[in-house]
Motif scaffolding. Sequence first.
Motif, PDB file in Angstrom:
ATOM      1  N   SER A   1      33.694  53.871  24.527  1.00 35.12           N
ATOM      2  CA  SER A   1      33.088  52.843  23.664  1.00 35.12           C
ATOM      3  C   SER A   1      33.572  51.453  24.076  1.00 35.12           C
ATOM      4  O   SER A   1      34.674  51.305  24.616  1.00 35.12           O
ATOM      5  CB  SER A   1      33.490  53.086  22.209  1.00 35.12           C
ATOM      6  OG  SER A   1      33.142  54.388  21.818  1.00 35.12           O
ATOM      7  N   HIS A   2      32.771  50.439  23.765  1.00 31.61           N
ATOM      8  CA  HIS A   2      33.090  49.096  24.257  1.00 31.61           C
ATOM      9  C   HIS A   2      34.413  48.537  23.713  1.00 31.61           C
ATOM     10  O   HIS A   2      35.031  47.676  24.349  1.00 31.61           O
ATOM     11  CB  HIS A   2      31.949  48.113  23.975  1.00 31.61           C
ATOM     12  CG  HIS A   2      32.126  46.814  24.708  1.00 31.61           C
ATOM     13  ND1 HIS A   2      32.135  46.745  26.079  1.00 31.61           N
ATOM     14  CD2 HIS A   2      32.365  45.556  24.276  1.00 31.61           C
ATOM     15  CE1 HIS A   2      32.362  45.492  26.456  1.00 31.61           C
ATOM     16  NE2 HIS A   2      32.487  44.749  25.379  1.00 31.61           N
ATOM     17  N   THR A   3      34.843  49.037  22.576  1.00 28.38           N
ATOM     18  CA  THR A   3      36.159  48.616  22.068  1.00 28.38           C
ATOM     19  C   THR A   3      37.228  48.761  23.156  1.00 28.38           C
ATOM     20  O   THR A   3      38.155  47.943  23.242  1.00 28.38           O
ATOM     21  CB  THR A   3      36.543  49.473  20.838  1.00 28.38           C
ATOM     22  OG1 THR A   3      35.586  49.225  19.798  1.00 28.38           O
ATOM     23  CG2 THR A   3      37.929  49.129  20.321  1.00 28.38           C
TER      24      THR A   3
ATOM     25  N   GLY B   1      42.154  40.800  24.965  1.00 30.14           N
ATOM     26  CA  GLY B   1      43.170  39.814  24.583  1.00 30.14           C
ATOM     27  C   GLY B   1      44.072  40.166  23.439  1.00 30.14           C
ATOM     28  O   GLY B   1      45.264  39.875  23.452  1.00 30.14           O
TER      29      GLY B   1
ATOM     30  N   MET C   1      21.719  58.627  18.239  1.00 26.31           N
ATOM     31  CA  MET C   1      21.052  58.496  16.950  1.00 26.31           C
ATOM     32  C   MET C   1      19.725  57.756  17.145  1.00 26.31           C
ATOM     33  O   MET C   1      19.682  56.698  17.785  1.00 26.31           O
ATOM     34  CB  MET C   1      21.971  57.718  15.989  1.00 26.31           C
ATOM     35  CG  MET C   1      21.454  57.567  14.587  1.00 26.31           C
ATOM     36  SD  MET C   1      20.584  56.028  14.333  1.00 26.31           S
ATOM     37  CE  MET C   1      21.841  54.822  14.670  1.00 26.31           C
TER      38      MET C   1
ATOM     39  N   GLU D   1      30.928  45.496  14.923  1.00 25.86           N
ATOM     40  CA  GLU D   1      30.007  44.476  15.443  1.00 25.86           C
ATOM     41  C   GLU D   1      28.579  44.672  14.946  1.00 25.86           C
ATOM     42  O   GLU D   1      27.822  43.713  14.837  1.00 25.86           O
ATOM     43  CB  GLU D   1      30.065  44.452  16.971  1.00 25.86           C
ATOM     44  CG  GLU D   1      29.394  43.208  17.539  1.00 25.86           C
ATOM     45  CD  GLU D   1      29.616  42.991  19.025  1.00 25.86           C
ATOM     46  OE1 GLU D   1      30.612  43.512  19.575  1.00 25.86           O
ATOM     47  OE2 GLU D   1      28.792  42.288  19.622  1.00 25.86           O
TER      48      GLU D   1
ATOM     49  N   LEU E   1      38.482  42.696  16.690  1.00 24.49           N
ATOM     50  CA  LEU E   1      39.291  43.914  16.529  1.00 24.49           C
ATOM     51  C   LEU E   1      39.843  43.986  15.104  1.00 24.49           C
ATOM     52  O   LEU E   1      39.923  45.051  14.510  1.00 24.49           O
ATOM     53  CB  LEU E   1      40.410  43.955  17.576  1.00 24.49           C
ATOM     54  CG  LEU E   1      39.932  44.108  19.033  1.00 24.49           C
ATOM     55  CD1 LEU E   1      41.115  44.099  20.000  1.00 24.49           C
ATOM     56  CD2 LEU E   1      39.127  45.382  19.235  1.00 24.49           C
TER      57      LEU E   1
HETATM   58  C1  LIG Z   1      34.857  42.656  27.528  1.00 23.62           C
HETATM   59  C2  LIG Z   1      35.135  42.460  26.068  1.00 23.62           C
HETATM   60  C3  LIG Z   1      36.388  42.052  25.644  1.00 23.62           C
HETATM   61  C4  LIG Z   1      36.662  41.880  24.288  1.00 23.62           C
HETATM   62  N1  LIG Z   1      37.918  41.477  23.907  1.00 23.62           N
HETATM   63  C5  LIG Z   1      38.197  41.364  22.584  1.00 23.62           C
HETATM   64  C6  LIG Z   1      39.514  41.045  22.157  1.00 23.62           C
HETATM   65  O1  LIG Z   1      40.444  40.895  22.930  1.00 23.62           O
HETATM   66  N2  LIG Z   1      39.733  40.924  20.826  1.00 23.62           N
HETATM   67  C7  LIG Z   1      38.754  41.106  19.910  1.00 23.62           C
HETATM   68  O2  LIG Z   1      39.033  40.980  18.725  1.00 23.62           O
HETATM   69  N3  LIG Z   1      37.505  41.422  20.303  1.00 23.62           N
HETATM   70  C8  LIG Z   1      37.203  41.573  21.605  1.00 23.62           C
HETATM   71  N4  LIG Z   1      35.925  41.910  21.996  1.00 23.62           N
HETATM   72  C9  LIG Z   1      34.929  42.259  20.975  1.00 23.62           C
HETATM   73  C10 LIG Z   1      35.194  43.656  20.458  1.00 23.62           C
HETATM   74  O3  LIG Z   1      35.778  44.441  21.460  1.00 23.62           O
HETATM   75  C11 LIG Z   1      33.909  44.352  20.002  1.00 23.62           C
HETATM   76  O4  LIG Z   1      33.212  43.518  19.137  1.00 23.62           O
HETATM   77  C12 LIG Z   1      34.272  45.632  19.268  1.00 23.62           C
HETATM   78  O5  LIG Z   1      35.088  46.444  20.073  1.00 23.62           O
HETATM   79  C13 LIG Z   1      33.070  46.427  18.809  1.00 23.62           C
HETATM   80  O6  LIG Z   1      33.545  47.631  18.239  1.00 23.62           O
HETATM   81  P1  LIG Z   1      32.618  48.597  17.422  1.00 23.62           P
HETATM   82  O7  LIG Z   1      33.492  49.706  16.923  1.00 23.62           O
HETATM   83  O8  LIG Z   1      31.827  47.834  16.448  1.00 23.62           O
HETATM   84  O9  LIG Z   1      31.601  49.149  18.510  1.00 23.62           O
HETATM   85  P2  LIG Z   1      31.839  49.748  20.013  1.00 23.62           P
HETATM   86  O10 LIG Z   1      33.257  49.822  20.406  1.00 23.62           O
HETATM   87  O11 LIG Z   1      30.887  49.022  20.886  1.00 23.62           O
HETATM   88  O12 LIG Z   1      31.348  51.229  19.831  1.00 23.62           O
HETATM   89  C14 LIG Z   1      30.007  51.544  19.533  1.00 23.62           C
HETATM   90  C15 LIG Z   1      29.923  53.041  19.355  1.00 23.62           C
HETATM   91  O13 LIG Z   1      28.641  53.372  18.872  1.00 23.62           O
HETATM   92  C16 LIG Z   1      28.104  54.417  19.621  1.00 23.62           C
HETATM   93  N5  LIG Z   1      26.660  54.266  19.597  1.00 23.62           N
HETATM   94  C17 LIG Z   1      25.930  53.152  19.819  1.00 23.62           C
HETATM   95  N6  LIG Z   1      24.622  53.416  19.692  1.00 23.62           N
HETATM   96  C18 LIG Z   1      24.526  54.726  19.376  1.00 23.62           C
HETATM   97  C19 LIG Z   1      23.446  55.609  19.120  1.00 23.62           C
HETATM   98  N7  LIG Z   1      22.169  55.202  19.174  1.00 23.62           N
HETATM   99  N8  LIG Z   1      23.732  56.895  18.843  1.00 23.62           N
HETATM  100  C20 LIG Z   1      25.010  57.342  18.802  1.00 23.62           C
HETATM  101  N9  LIG Z   1      26.055  56.545  19.036  1.00 23.62           N
HETATM  102  C21 LIG Z   1      25.809  55.266  19.322  1.00 23.62           C
HETATM  103  C22 LIG Z   1      28.719  54.304  20.991  1.00 23.62           C
HETATM  104  O14 LIG Z   1      28.734  55.560  21.635  1.00 23.62           O
HETATM  105  C23 LIG Z   1      30.128  53.828  20.631  1.00 23.62           C
HETATM  106  O15 LIG Z   1      30.948  54.932  20.357  1.00 23.62           O
HETATM  107  C24 LIG Z   1      35.644  42.103  23.339  1.00 23.62           C
HETATM  108  C25 LIG Z   1      34.387  42.520  23.755  1.00 23.62           C
HETATM  109  C26 LIG Z   1      34.128  42.677  25.105  1.00 23.62           C
HETATM  110  C27 LIG Z   1      32.736  43.092  25.508  1.00 23.62           C
END
Ligand SMILES: Cc1cc2nc3c(=O)[nH]c(=O)nc-3n(C[C@H](O)[C@H](O)[C@H](O)COP(=O)(O)OP(=O)(O)OC[C@H]3O[C@@H](n4cnc5c(N)ncnc54)[C@H](O)[C@@H]3O)c2cc1C
Length: 578
Positions: free
Chosen positions: A41-43, A48, A163, A379, A396
Amino acid sequence: MNYHKFDVVIVGAGGAGLMSAMQLAHNSSIAVISKLYPTRSHTGAAQGGVAAALGNQEEDHWKWHMFDTVKGGDYLTDQDAAEVLAREAIDAVYDLEHWGLPFNRTPDGKIDQRRFGGHTRNFGEGPVRRSCYAADRTGHMILQTMYQQSVKNQVNFFNEYMMLDVLFNDGQACGVVAMNLRDTSIHVFHAKAIVFATGGYGRAWRITSNALACTGDGMAVAYRRGIPLEDMEMYQFHPTGLYKVGILLSEAARGEGAYLLNSEGERFCIRYAPTMQELAPRDMVSRFIYQEVAEGRGIDGKDYVYLSVAHLGKERIDEKLPDITDFARTYLGVEPYYEPVPIQPTAHYAMGGIPTDIEGRVVVDEQNTVMPGFYAAGEVACVSVHGANRLGTNSLVDLIVFGRRAGKHIASKWLPEADYAPLPNDPDGRAREQVESLLGRTRGEGQDAIRKELRDMMMDKVGVIRSEQSLTEARAKLVELRERYDGVRLMDTSHTFNTELMEVIELGNLLDCAEATIAGALARRESRGGHYRNDYEARDDVNFLRHTLAYHTDQVGEPELRYKPVVITEFQPKERKY
Ligand SMILES: Cc1cc2nc3c(=O)[nH]c(=O)nc-3n(C[C@H](O)[C@H](O)[C@H](O)COP(=O)(O)OP(=O)(O)OC[C@H]3O[C@@H](n4cnc5c(N)ncnc54)[C@H](O)[C@@H]3O)c2cc1C
């Protein structure tokens, strides 16, 4: 029909999804559905750090953190939510520590902290050390730690399930429909509560820091089912993406003392933001770069500037910034020990998303009416803690604070009183039709050109700088792309790991997210945070200190827009100076 029944279904296994799961694992049956293996996952790409006013390195207070979050968000932030974020960040970070997250440490063993953009002491006096970190791989450590804990706590994972739809009946959420990517079989998950934690949609832009899977699926699926999307026009460009590829060079570099330089070797940020300099918020630094380039001070007359870390010295670079300096070596062939790194703004973060209250419950209108049993965090959600611009390290925190809140609310308030709503008739009908029509089409255009044209259009017309003209053109292009998409044809019609099918569905989701983004941006005739209009350069609190809600309609490119007020508790809107 492949039928599964759980108390709670969480869609997404990033930081937000796993944090929710951790609150529920002990007392209820839960499933986490993820289109990726969880640790991809993008997390895991977050570099940082995670902000919390621990005050380990110097004096700090959650109130200062709250203020910075509100001001950083250009006063579009809901202040009740910002208070929760800043207060609960402290406990949430200690939760991670107790689960075993290997933070960098101070010499006396406390969690080390460093500077980050827009985080200040005493309501804006100067930078403060607030970001807790594990080198430049903080997100990786968060994800690994929480995944291990989830496995230990017997969370049920449905990995590589995508999904496709969410189900409502009797006025509450009652399930989701997903496709198993292994064999394209369709599965219905019946539940008392659904949590969306599906992340952002940076892949809508040509230059982006986001992973391939960040395609806004949760937002688009909810939108098509009548849930509004909030403040989608508020999209953040991070100032320091690697030139041309967009891969992120974390703000941690500037937090550690890196500079930005123009073609004249000048540290231009000092001219624009005398106090915070390179550590002004991201929306501003991205515009400084844009301005330098527009006035001919890009390097070699091109659209990039330099990030210089060389003066930090090899040892500090290797200890604090190992991964990102490696990216510069690998992707640009630049050696950061000695050479400056070419950078340009990169599409990074969605401040907008599915509207929720501070318990993570999805709300569906201007009166904040709750959709029972439906939650969103991370996000994909808009609580709205980041307003018009998110501060670095505040995402985060958002994941762990509001992921935790959603999980706790379900466990303590919703599950004790809720029952299953029956599934609607033909629950997987819409999803099956979507998949079958894509696999069955024998004529039509492939997806590649549509995807490329969408990403170019978003970059050039809905990027750092926007105008009535660029946005009107973007909307016309979107209508054209949607029409072409409706006839798109797959080259691969097999049923085994058909990644083309997955990508085409994702492309449709990106188009829906783009539609809401463009419509919100056209209607918002002001400049605020990440939304900058060169035809309306001032912030306009009289007319636009309000959240946009975009509702899907049958008219492509024309969602219905409604508005709701911003929650202001302590900090009256002021001009932002850094
Ligand atoms: C390169 C980069 C560096 C970053 N650095 C920082 C930082 O240092 N500090 C900070 O606070 N923020 C940082 N951010 C922002 C932060 O990392 C993200 O906003 C955050 O991790 C998003 O987490 P999330 O759990 O919402 O989603 P994600 O971690 O993106 O996970 C999404 C999940 O949803 C699932 N998913 C998506 N669509 C579907 C579907 N249709 N069906 C089933 N599953 C699905 C995926 O498989 C995944 O498991 C950074 C972002 C990037 C891109």
